[in-house]
Scaffold this motif. Sequence first.
Motif, PDB file in Angstrom:
ATOM      1  N   LEU A 157     -45.554 -15.289  48.448  1.00  0.00           N
ATOM      2  CA  LEU A 157     -45.778 -15.587  47.039  1.00  0.00           C
ATOM      3  C   LEU A 157     -47.269 -15.507  46.731  1.00  0.00           C
ATOM      4  O   LEU A 157     -48.107 -15.640  47.625  1.00  0.00           O
ATOM      5  N   PRO A 158     -47.639 -15.272  45.479  1.00  0.00           N
ATOM      6  CA  PRO A 158     -49.053 -15.082  45.135  1.00  0.00           C
ATOM      7  C   PRO A 158     -49.938 -16.251  45.569  1.00  0.00           C
ATOM      8  O   PRO A 158     -49.533 -17.410  45.518  1.00  0.00           O
ATOM      9  N   ASP A 159     -51.141 -15.906  45.994  1.00  0.00           N
ATOM     10  CA  ASP A 159     -52.157 -16.890  46.351  1.00  0.00           C
ATOM     11  C   ASP A 159     -52.883 -17.297  45.072  1.00  0.00           C
ATOM     12  O   ASP A 159     -53.579 -16.499  44.461  1.00  0.00           O
ATOM     13  N   GLU A 174     -39.886  -8.150  41.612  1.00  0.00           N
ATOM     14  CA  GLU A 174     -38.663  -8.699  42.199  1.00  0.00           C
ATOM     15  C   GLU A 174     -38.322 -10.097  41.701  1.00  0.00           C
ATOM     16  O   GLU A 174     -37.216 -10.580  41.935  1.00  0.00           O
ATOM     17  N   TYR A 175     -39.241 -10.745  41.059  1.00  0.00           N
ATOM     18  CA  TYR A 175     -39.005 -12.098  40.567  1.00  0.00           C
ATOM     19  C   TYR A 175     -40.045 -12.415  39.496  1.00  0.00           C
ATOM     20  O   TYR A 175     -40.981 -11.636  39.258  1.00  0.00           O
ATOM     21  N   THR A 210     -38.627 -17.315  40.470  1.00  0.00           N
ATOM     22  CA  THR A 210     -37.187 -17.253  40.238  1.00  0.00           C
ATOM     23  C   THR A 210     -36.747 -15.828  39.922  1.00  0.00           C
ATOM     24  O   THR A 210     -37.503 -15.044  39.332  1.00  0.00           O
ATOM     25  N   ARG A 211     -35.510 -15.523  40.316  1.00  0.00           N
ATOM     26  CA  ARG A 211     -34.908 -14.228  39.989  1.00  0.00           C
ATOM     27  C   ARG A 211     -33.936 -14.355  38.816  1.00  0.00           C
ATOM     28  O   ARG A 211     -33.350 -13.361  38.384  1.00  0.00           O
ATOM     29  N   ARG A 251     -35.986 -18.541  49.735  1.00  0.00           N
ATOM     30  CA  ARG A 251     -35.723 -19.651  48.824  1.00  0.00           C
ATOM     31  C   ARG A 251     -36.166 -19.345  47.397  1.00  0.00           C
ATOM     32  O   ARG A 251     -36.545 -20.236  46.655  1.00  0.00           O
ATOM     33  N   ILE A 252     -36.144 -18.106  47.008  1.00  0.00           N
ATOM     34  CA  ILE A 252     -36.436 -17.755  45.619  1.00  0.00           C
ATOM     35  C   ILE A 252     -35.106 -17.657  44.888  1.00  0.00           C
ATOM     36  O   ILE A 252     -34.352 -16.701  45.077  1.00  0.00           O
ATOM     37  N   PRO A 253     -34.755 -18.646  44.096  1.00  0.00           N
ATOM     38  CA  PRO A 253     -33.435 -18.673  43.453  1.00  0.00           C
ATOM     39  C   PRO A 253     -33.336 -17.688  42.289  1.00  0.00           C
ATOM     40  O   PRO A 253     -34.331 -17.284  41.717  1.00  0.00           O
TER      41      PRO A 253
END
Length: 345
Positions: A299-301, A205-206, A241-242, A343-345
Amino acid sequence: MGTTDVVLTDTSPYGSRMVTVEYEGASSVAYLRGAGGGIHGAVWLANHGQAPSSVDLDRLGRGQAPVMPRAHTRIPEGTPPFTSAELEVLWFEEGDGAALYRNGDLLAVIPGWADLERGMPGYARDAVGESPFAWSLEEALEGLAPRIAKARSYWEWRHGDGAWRSFQQFAMSHLDTRVGPPGRYWDIGGETLPTVGITERPLDEYTVLSTVGMSCQRMPTVEQYIDRPDAYARVELAVATRHEPAEAAQLFLWLARYPWHSITWLGHGHTARWYGDAAGFPLGRSYAGVLMLDTVPGLPDMSGFAFGGDEVRWLWLIPLTDHELQIAAERGHDSLGLSLPGRIP
């Protein structure tokens, strides 16, 4: 005013600080200067004649280097002037302070926290007790010696064959495990350290972008603010980001080398305002800067990576509007109530 001879000039590997050793007839002083020449720290090194009984205030008033009073020097009769060939500078890993050697013997240390305005000079081998011009190096060695030893060990490793490549592979392997296989890679290093790259990790997805190389050296000044600098002095930056990853990567051109070139640090909860025109902000013109967080739900750790005996923290860059930056500055980032996954632009 007497003539000043600059005996030695040595610039840090990051290009943001330099040490100068200056001789002014009656004494020699080492200065820790910024790239523009401004003084950030200083330490008296030696008198070159008989020590006076008290501080020569007239000499200081004329802007001349201090001569150490008799009570505060181990060698009241003075020593011969220094030559550049016998002096060597060892920079701290962070680049904000340095040790000075004479013929292999430790002569002085100017740490990053030295501040003449606060009455905190550097440490000199020939100083006795504490004076406005130098503090005793012997009395401070218990705390300084491990720091100096680590600095020498670090630079011996860093200048060795294959040092950067081994670190790069180590960091990339960690990201392979924690995020996924890599895409493109950009080298954003310059003529000075630190060497930094950007790795792209496409997900469903991003896309995740991460720096590679910031944690290869400790950030400056952390120890002045944090009780456990070993847990906060090494960081990498990441962004999700996307949109076109190459555009988002411009954030790292801005921030990745900033701590060492500006002698500061980046940490959880810090914010940074974009330096250029709002229309040029890499994550969209509606934003004006970023918030840095070490954990973002969804988001990934990235945890589990260490280097030089220190934990490495990944700081996610979250875009903020101008108004949000003001709120974060006034009331802290927790007051923003952000929906972080959104908030992933």
